[in-house]
Write an enzyme that holds these catalytic residues in place. Structure first.
Site, short mmCIF file in Angstrom:
data_model
loop_
_atom_site.label_atom_id
_atom_site.label_comp_id
_atom_site.label_asym_id
_atom_site.label_seq_id
_atom_site.Cartn_x
_atom_site.Cartn_y
_atom_site.Cartn_z
N GLY A 1 12.68 7.13 -7.42
CA GLY A 1 11.83 6.47 -6.43
C GLY A 1 12.13 5.00 -6.32
N ASP A 2 11.13 4.26 -5.84
CA ASP A 2 11.30 2.82 -5.66
C ASP A 2 11.09 2.02 -6.93
OD1 ASP A 2 8.61 3.68 -5.60
OD2 ASP A 2 7.98 1.79 -4.69
N THR B 1 3.13 0.15 -5.24
CA THR B 1 2.89 1.54 -5.58
C THR B 1 2.70 2.31 -4.26
OG1 THR B 1 0.49 1.22 -5.71
CG2 THR B 1 1.72 0.95 -7.75
N GLY B 2 2.90 3.61 -4.35
CA GLY B 2 2.77 4.44 -3.13
C GLY B 2 4.09 5.10 -2.80
N THR C 1 1.29 4.78 -10.23
CA THR C 1 2.37 4.00 -10.79
C THR C 1 1.63 2.81 -11.34
OG1 THR C 1 4.01 4.70 -9.17
CG2 THR C 1 4.31 2.48 -10.05
N ARG D 1 15.36 13.05 -8.49
CA ARG D 1 14.85 12.07 -7.50
C ARG D 1 14.48 10.77 -8.22
NH1 ARG D 1 9.73 9.14 -6.77
NH2 ARG D 1 9.48 8.74 -4.55
N1 ASP Z 1 6.09 4.64 -5.94
C1 ASP Z 1 6.13 5.81 -6.77
C2 ASP Z 1 7.37 6.57 -6.44
O1 ASP Z 1 7.64 6.75 -5.26
C3 ASP Z 1 4.97 6.72 -6.67
C4 ASP Z 1 3.63 6.11 -6.55
O2 ASP Z 1 3.47 4.91 -6.73
O3 ASP Z 1 2.68 6.86 -6.26
O4 ASP Z 1 8.03 7.04 -7.32
#
Ligand code: ASP
Length: 352
Positions: A227-228, A248-249, A197, A225
């Site tokens: 995400g955040d 991120t994550g 991200t 879906r």
């Molecule tokens: N945070 C992102 C999500 O959950 C994915 C990522 O940053 O790897 O969509």
């Protein structure tokens, strides 16, 4: 205090309720946040995820030329969105379970206190710009799916195929290897998964802040879906009086902790950006269901926070100490730029 509130309190006084009103008012005063973080001494600065190194460099050079922090941050993340080799964001991002690239993004602008976001956007290479258009042109904060695309097309964005050959092949490999008893023949070979991200938080010399996070989300996710990244307060958050943060994550974990909002609130109460990022990770751990924790109570997933405050201090933190191999390859770092000086800095970690 406006006139109607004054007369409301007068009425309460008539009914012998004034002490309650005074207590409430004192409590409200305690809750009032400082007009500016103490000792504010802003400078031109941008921080972001590791893949935002080119982006933070561009953002600070734009802000040094007098441009707005959000405009600068969006131009910064667009470098990754338009890069077919970054498989975590925009064009070239890894697709969902059905092989369709669905993008999420959100942004905030400190000076105007506005926010914008898009979720599950298909066919548009730069969701960051569409999120900024939601912020600038509408009285809403988030548009999703086909209607977000229609909104973008109405504004003149081009619809394009976002699935690069490399991403399609990765998806097909994932699909073939998914289930040993289906009718797809398995194929050997490693498969990229998306742990990425791009986030940028930006601060100008005048003390204006802006933030943006954009992503193709988790690879091979269930269609629909979100995400955040497009959730205000999770994927990113900024407050002109305090600073800015992003993440991120694993998005699901970050949503549960309202992570970027939490980082900004910890900075508001006096923590350094790095300590605030660690505090948010600690909150994530506390909010994690047991199936996602190992025997030592540590999350099995990763999550990163990046932050700056209006004093020009910055920091980043990740959940676990990266492996030596990863550290040797520049892992465990985040992007920082001041004019003429863009670099990767080490992140703190919560667990060894
Ligand atoms: N945070 C992102 C999500 O959950 C994915 C990522 O940053 O790897 O969509």
């Amino acid at each position: 205090m406006n006139t109607s509130r004054k007369s409301f309190i007068k009425t309460l006084g008539t009914f012998g309720l004034l002490p309650w009103a005074i207590t409430q008012s004192a409590a409200a005063q305690q809750l009032t946040t400082p007009s500016r973080l103490n000792g504010s001494n802003p400078k031109t600065l941008a921080v972001g995820s590791r893949n935002a190194l080119r982006g933070v460099e561009l953002a600070v050079s734009m802000m040094a030329d007098g441009q707005d922090p959000l405009d600068a941050a969006v131009e910064g993340v667009k470098i990754q969105e338009l890069d077919p080799d970054d498989m975590s964001v925009g064009y070239g991002g890894l697709p969902n379970e059905h092989g369709v690239v669905q993008l999420d993004a959100s942004c905030m602008h400190g000076p105007t206190k506005r926010a914008g976001a898009v979720g599950c956007l298909e066919g548009i290479k730069t969701p960051s710009e569409v999120a900024k258009a939601v912020l600038e042109l509408t009285d809403h904060i988030m548009l999703v799916g086909d209607d977000a695309k229609t909104f973008a097309l109405q504004l003149g964005f081009q619809e394009e195929n976002l699935l690069t050959e490399r991403a399609r092949e990765a998806w097909l490999r994932w699909k073939r290897n998914l289930n040993p008893s289906d009718n797809w023949l398995n194929e050997d070979g490693s498969n990229p998964t998306s742990t990425g991200t791009v986030h940028i938080s930006a601060l100008t010399q005048q003390g204006d802040v802006g933030s943006i996070t954009t992503t193709s989300g988790l690879s091979y996710k269930i269609p629909g879906r979100v995400g955040d990244s497009p959730i205000i307060g999770a994927g990113q958050y900024c407050d002109q009086r305090v600073g800015s943060a992003g993440s991120t994550g694993r998005g699901e974990a970050n949503i549960m902790a309202c992570g970027s909002f939490y980082v900004v609130e910890r900075m508001r109460s006096g923590e350094s950006p790095e300590q605030a990022c660690l505090s948010a990770l600690q909150r994530v751990v506390e909010m994690t269901e047991s199936r996602l924790l190992d025997d030592d109570g540590r999350p099995r997933f990763n999550l990163n926070y990046y932050a700056l405050n209006v004093n020009g201090e910055f920091g980043g933190a990740t959940m676990r100490k990266p492996s030596q191999r990863s550290l040797d390859n520049g892992g465990g770092t985040f992007a920082v730029a001041e004019p003429g000086n863009a670099r990767l800095e080490p992140m703190a970690w919560l667990f060894d």
